[in-house]
Scaffold this active site. Structure first.
Site, PDB file in Angstrom:
ATOM      1  N   THR A  19       0.897  -1.329  -0.085  1.00  0.00           N
ATOM      2  CA  THR A  19      -0.029  -0.026   0.036  1.00  0.00           C
ATOM      3  C   THR A  19       0.933   1.243  -0.238  1.00  0.00           C
ATOM      4  O   THR A  19       0.291   2.202  -0.726  1.00  0.00           O
ATOM      5  CB  THR A  19      -0.847  -0.013   1.165  1.00  0.00           C
ATOM      6  OG1 THR A  19      -1.700  -1.071   1.081  1.00  0.00           O
ATOM      7  CG2 THR A  19      -1.595   1.132   1.223  1.00  0.00           C
ATOM      8  N   SER A  69      -0.336  -9.819  -0.549  1.00  0.00           N
ATOM      9  CA  SER A  69      -1.147 -10.802  -0.473  1.00  0.00           C
ATOM     10  C   SER A  69      -0.598 -12.011  -1.546  1.00  0.00           C
ATOM     11  O   SER A  69      -1.095 -13.095  -1.251  1.00  0.00           O
ATOM     12  CB  SER A  69      -2.456 -10.492  -0.516  1.00  0.00           C
ATOM     13  OG  SER A  69      -2.854  -9.828  -1.797  1.00  0.00           O
ATOM     14  N   THR A  99       1.674  -4.649   4.140  1.00  0.00           N
ATOM     15  CA  THR A  99       1.559  -5.029   5.203  1.00  0.00           C
ATOM     16  C   THR A  99       1.004  -6.494   5.383  1.00  0.00           C
ATOM     17  O   THR A  99       1.243  -7.159   6.497  1.00  0.00           O
ATOM     18  CB  THR A  99       0.764  -4.063   6.180  1.00  0.00           C
ATOM     19  OG1 THR A  99      -0.546  -4.039   5.565  1.00  0.00           O
ATOM     20  CG2 THR A  99       1.527  -2.734   6.272  1.00  0.00           C
ATOM     21  N   CYS A 289      -4.003 -19.381  21.089  1.00  0.00           N
ATOM     22  CA  CYS A 289      -4.227 -18.088  22.084  1.00  0.00           C
ATOM     23  C   CYS A 289      -3.246 -17.236  21.458  1.00  0.00           C
ATOM     24  O   CYS A 289      -1.924 -17.430  21.114  1.00  0.00           O
ATOM     25  CB  CYS A 289      -3.868 -18.421  23.505  1.00  0.00           C
ATOM     26  SG  CYS A 289      -4.844 -19.577  24.176  1.00  0.00           S
TER      27      CYS A 289
HETATM   28  N1  ASN Z   1      -2.660  -5.304   0.568  1.00  0.00           N
HETATM   29  C1  ASN Z   1      -1.712  -4.470   0.858  1.00  0.00           C
HETATM   30  C2  ASN Z   1      -0.410  -5.446   0.892  1.00  0.00           C
HETATM   31  O1  ASN Z   1      -0.022  -6.143   1.660  1.00  0.00           O
HETATM   32  C3  ASN Z   1      -1.953  -3.999   2.413  1.00  0.00           C
HETATM   33  C4  ASN Z   1      -0.805  -3.007   2.662  1.00  0.00           C
HETATM   34  O2  ASN Z   1       0.252  -3.025   2.502  1.00  0.00           O
HETATM   35  N2  ASN Z   1      -1.371  -2.163   3.902  1.00  0.00           N
HETATM   36  O3  ASN Z   1       0.455  -5.075  -0.212  1.00  0.00           O
END
Ligand code: ASN
Length: 350
Positions: A19, A69, A99, A289
């Site tokens: 992102t 992803s 992320t 957990c």
């Molecule tokens: N879908 C994005 C990724 O992992 C999410 C992000 O970077 N905040 O490339």
């Protein structure tokens, strides 16, 4: 290597996608190009005193930046190789990453770059660099500053003002800027006002010494489903577990079990695990957990795991276990050595 020989070199910034560098497209946010100019433009908006504290840096982008992803162990391997080949020329490395699977990549890099003698800092953002109120610029600034600190000698994640051990991290929030946590290990450092602080005694540089001993195995054979992840649920049946584990392409598995390391006392289910183990598949368990580790055998309900030869992942994250299984299975090790290394803390992951 002596600190003074490399600490004054530039930092290498590697852009892999995510992102942070995305731009709007007709299909939604997608990785954008021209990252170096965009980064430099954004950093130039910082107050001069903060700009003055940034190290010099060089930017490289991978050929095809992705939404993380879509990352696979092949991407982990490519990135590990890129860093290993160049890190010696730089004070440290910043990896700009999506992320969603950032913790998986950070975990894998830690195993590939064992004995690292300088910082590799992975960061990303919840919002694109150019979006109003974005967290991207703060995270880049933080990562650059930590990447120029020679005392930091491991793969770390810089996010939302804090520095975490990479192989201990998890993405724990899908929206908040404070999206990463290190559930079973304290933070390595943080920003306090205009300073970035590393807490003494927490980093690998004080816990492990020795020359870099990078291990860069070929993950290709495992990248297409060689290691699987099974989260148990009340009522799970032996045939369901068998459907996953019986396939010859599966060479390792992470089991996410209950509490302190418990599974149903179902002889058939335990038999499926024992059969897979007996075939040389590397099986490891952690708890469902979010905090704490497991001690299989503490309860009678955990004896089945012990009997079936399932390795305890203690308080490791799922990401750290999966990346470690891939890493160990990709190497020409005998089964005993794989099991021994799984149980040993290689990079502070357990
Ligand atoms: N879908 C994005 C990724 O992992 C999410 C992000 O970077 N905040 O490339």
């Amino acid at each position: 290597m002596n600190e003074s020989t490399f600490a004054d070199r530039p930092v290498l910034v590697l852009y892999t996608g995510g992102t942070l560098g995305m731009l709007p497209s007709a299909q939604g946010l997608a990785p954008g190009g021209d990252i170096e100019a965009r980064l430099r433009r954004a950093l130039a908006t910082l107050p001069p005193t903060r700009q003055a504290r940034l190290p010099q840096f060089t930017v490289q982008a991978v050929d095809d930046p992705i939404d993380s992803s879509a990352a696979t162990p092949r991407d982990w391997q490519r990135l590990g190789g890129t860093i290993a080949a160049q890190v010696g020329e730089y004070a440290g490395v910043v990896v700009l990453h999506g992320t969603d699977t950032l913790s998986w990549t950070a975990s894998s890099l830690a195993y590939q770059l064992q004995g690292l003698d300088r910082p590799v800092v992975v960061t990303g953002a919840m919002h694109p660099l150019e979006a109003e109120g974005s967290d991207a610029l703060d995270n880049i600034e933080l990562a650059l500053r930590f990447a120029a600190r020679p005392e930091l000698q491991e793969v770390a994640v810089a996010f939302c003002g804090r520095l975490l051990r990479g192989v201990r991290t998890r993405k724990t929030h899908s929206e908040a800027d404070d999206a990463f946590a290190s559930p079973n290990y304290p933070i390595l450092g943080e920003r306090i006002e205009d300073d970035v602080i590393l807490y003494p005694g927490r980093g690998l540089e004080t816990q492990q010494r020795g020359a870099p001993r990078f291990e860069l195995p070929d993950y290709t054979a495992l990248a297409d489903g060689g290691v699987v992840r099974l989260v148990l649920w009340p009522g799970i049946q032996a045939w369901q577990l068998d459907a996953w584990l019986d396939d010859a392409r599966v060479r390792g598995a992470l089991l996410e079990v209950w509490g302190g390391g418990n599974i149903p006392a179902d002889p058939e289910l335990i038999g499926v695990l024992a059969k897979a183990s007996g075939e040389g598949k590397l099986l490891a368990a952690i708890s469902q957990c979010p905090f704490g580790g497991i001690a299989p055998g503490h309860y009678a309900a955990g004896q089945g795991l012990v009997q079936a030869g399932v390795l305890s992942g203690d308080g490791m994250t799922a990401e750290a276990v999966m990346a470690k299984l891939v890493h160990l299975l990709a190497q020409p090790l005998d089964e005993q050595e794989r099991r021994r290394r799984f149980l040993a803390p290689l990079v502070g992951e357990r």
